[in-house]
Design an enzyme around this catalytic site. Sequence first.
Site, PDB file in Angstrom:
ATOM      1  CE1 TYR A 116       1.160  -0.285   4.358  1.00 57.25           C
ATOM      2  CE2 TYR A 116       0.117   1.864   4.358  1.00 57.25           C
ATOM      3  CZ  TYR A 116       0.940   0.940   4.952  1.00 57.25           C
ATOM      4  OH  TYR A 116       1.558   1.232   6.140  1.00 57.25           O
ATOM      5  NE  ARG A 127       6.712   4.128   0.019  1.00 59.70           N
ATOM      6  CZ  ARG A 127       6.494   4.829   1.120  1.00 59.70           C
ATOM      7  NH1 ARG A 127       7.483   5.024   1.988  1.00 59.70           N
ATOM      8  NH2 ARG A 127       5.313   5.335   1.370  1.00 59.70           N
ATOM      9  NE  ARG A 167      -5.254 -20.235   3.982  1.00 54.11           N
ATOM     10  CZ  ARG A 167      -4.047 -20.620   4.400  1.00 54.11           C
ATOM     11  NH1 ARG A 167      -3.472 -21.656   3.831  1.00 54.11           N
ATOM     12  NH2 ARG A 167      -3.427 -19.975   5.361  1.00 54.11           N
ATOM     13  CE  LYS A 206       3.273   3.093   3.132  1.00 54.81           C
ATOM     14  NZ  LYS A 206       3.520   3.237   4.564  1.00 54.81           N
ATOM     15  CD  GLU A 244      10.423   1.151  10.076  1.00 51.39           C
ATOM     16  OE1 GLU A 244      10.292   2.084   9.271  1.00 51.39           O
ATOM     17  OE2 GLU A 244      10.118  -0.020   9.806  1.00 51.39           O
TER      18      GLU A 244
HETATM   19  C1  PLP Z   1       6.857   1.423   9.406  1.00 54.76           C
HETATM   20  C2  PLP Z   1       6.913   2.774   8.760  1.00 54.76           C
HETATM   21  N1  PLP Z   1       8.100   3.408   8.649  1.00 54.76           N
HETATM   22  C3  PLP Z   1       8.200   4.624   8.091  1.00 54.76           C
HETATM   23  C4  PLP Z   1       7.089   5.301   7.610  1.00 54.76           C
HETATM   24  C5  PLP Z   1       7.230   6.662   7.002  1.00 54.76           C
HETATM   25  O1  PLP Z   1       7.039   6.608   5.614  1.00 54.76           O
HETATM   26  P1  PLP Z   1       6.448   7.821   4.798  1.00 54.76           P
HETATM   27  O2  PLP Z   1       7.382   8.991   4.966  1.00 54.76           O
HETATM   28  O3  PLP Z   1       6.417   7.344   3.385  1.00 54.76           O
HETATM   29  O4  PLP Z   1       5.076   8.107   5.349  1.00 54.76           O
HETATM   30  C6  PLP Z   1       5.837   4.669   7.677  1.00 54.76           C
HETATM   31  C7  PLP Z   1       4.652   5.314   7.083  1.00 54.76           C
HETATM   32  O5  PLP Z   1       3.761   5.810   7.587  1.00 54.76           O
HETATM   33  C8  PLP Z   1       5.743   3.387   8.267  1.00 54.76           C
HETATM   34  O6  PLP Z   1       4.550   2.762   8.361  1.00 54.76           O
END
Ligand code: PLP
Length: 300
Positions: free
Chosen positions: A38, A57, A108, A155, A192
């Site tokens: 997403y 991305r 599945r 993502k 993060e």
């Molecule tokens: C796990 C994670 N890291 C970093 C980010 C930051 O990414 P972005 O700057 O693309 O929102 C997000 C997004 O919300 C995220 O879910």
Amino acid sequence: MSSTLPDTPCDLNGELLPLSQAKVSVLDRGFIFGDGIYEAIPVYGRRIFRFDEHMARLARNLDKLRMATPAGLARPEDWLERVRRVVAAQPADDQMLYIQVTRGVAMRDHVMPIGLEPTVFIMSNPFKPVPAEARHQGVACISARDFRWERGDIKSTSLLGNVLARQMAADQDAAETILFREGAHGGPWLTEGSSSNVWIVHEGALLGPPMNEHVLEGIRVALLRELCEEEGIAYNLRPISEADVRAADELLLSSSGREVLAVTKLDGDLVGHGALRGKPGPVYARLYEAYQRAKREQSV
Ligand SMILES: Cc1ncc(COP(=O)(O)O)c(C=O)c1O
């Protein structure tokens, strides 16, 4: 249940329909396996911020998961046309646009079926700005061991680890959980947040961890590099230890929803030193202003 959902139009596989009526198959691999990706893209005054970067991305993630390009959406212009219809249909001017792509519907089987048509869902919700008080005072965060999988660079809609980490913060009235991971060379190292990138300020420089398989390369990672260049702030990505974080002059989060945000308390301890202890710092203030300028200049 569906009556509580808004009737704002969304786009499911190219069809515009009320959110409450959008339905996907129980055999969709997004539902069965979390087999999808997403994007969350901010929209300001109905203009989409850093659209090309988000789409690049998305394309990289489709590639990483060996997912097909959805029908009719080969070029960024095709996506732009689709998402603009959804943005136009949302009453709010400032929005958070979500593009969700799953591998599609199949019986599945863990093995990836060949030739599936991906499911594409696009919705846009009113943008929830950071409350004025949090902007002004900064936010409190907690920390935890990064117990998620080793592909944080994707993502993915498989967000269970992130959901659990975010809930740990919510349970303590904190804004975010900042994650640390043991590494081959000592640690724990900063990775993060549950839904944000994390930054420290050290001797006037903005420092973030290297972008590797433990960290999502947020769209704001490159943006902050550009903003630092404009502002004459040194910027570097390098391993950041937990001790570095706890000794930082400033601590910041970045994400599509939070933009850049000062963290002024970590695990109950005030962040920073001297007169600025527990207060948003000067590097944050400059980057926040620069971010507001970029929003006006870089939206389509
Ligand atoms: C796990 C994670 N890291 C970093 C980010 C930051 O990414 P972005 O700057 O693309 O929102 C997000 C997004 O919300 C995220 O879910």
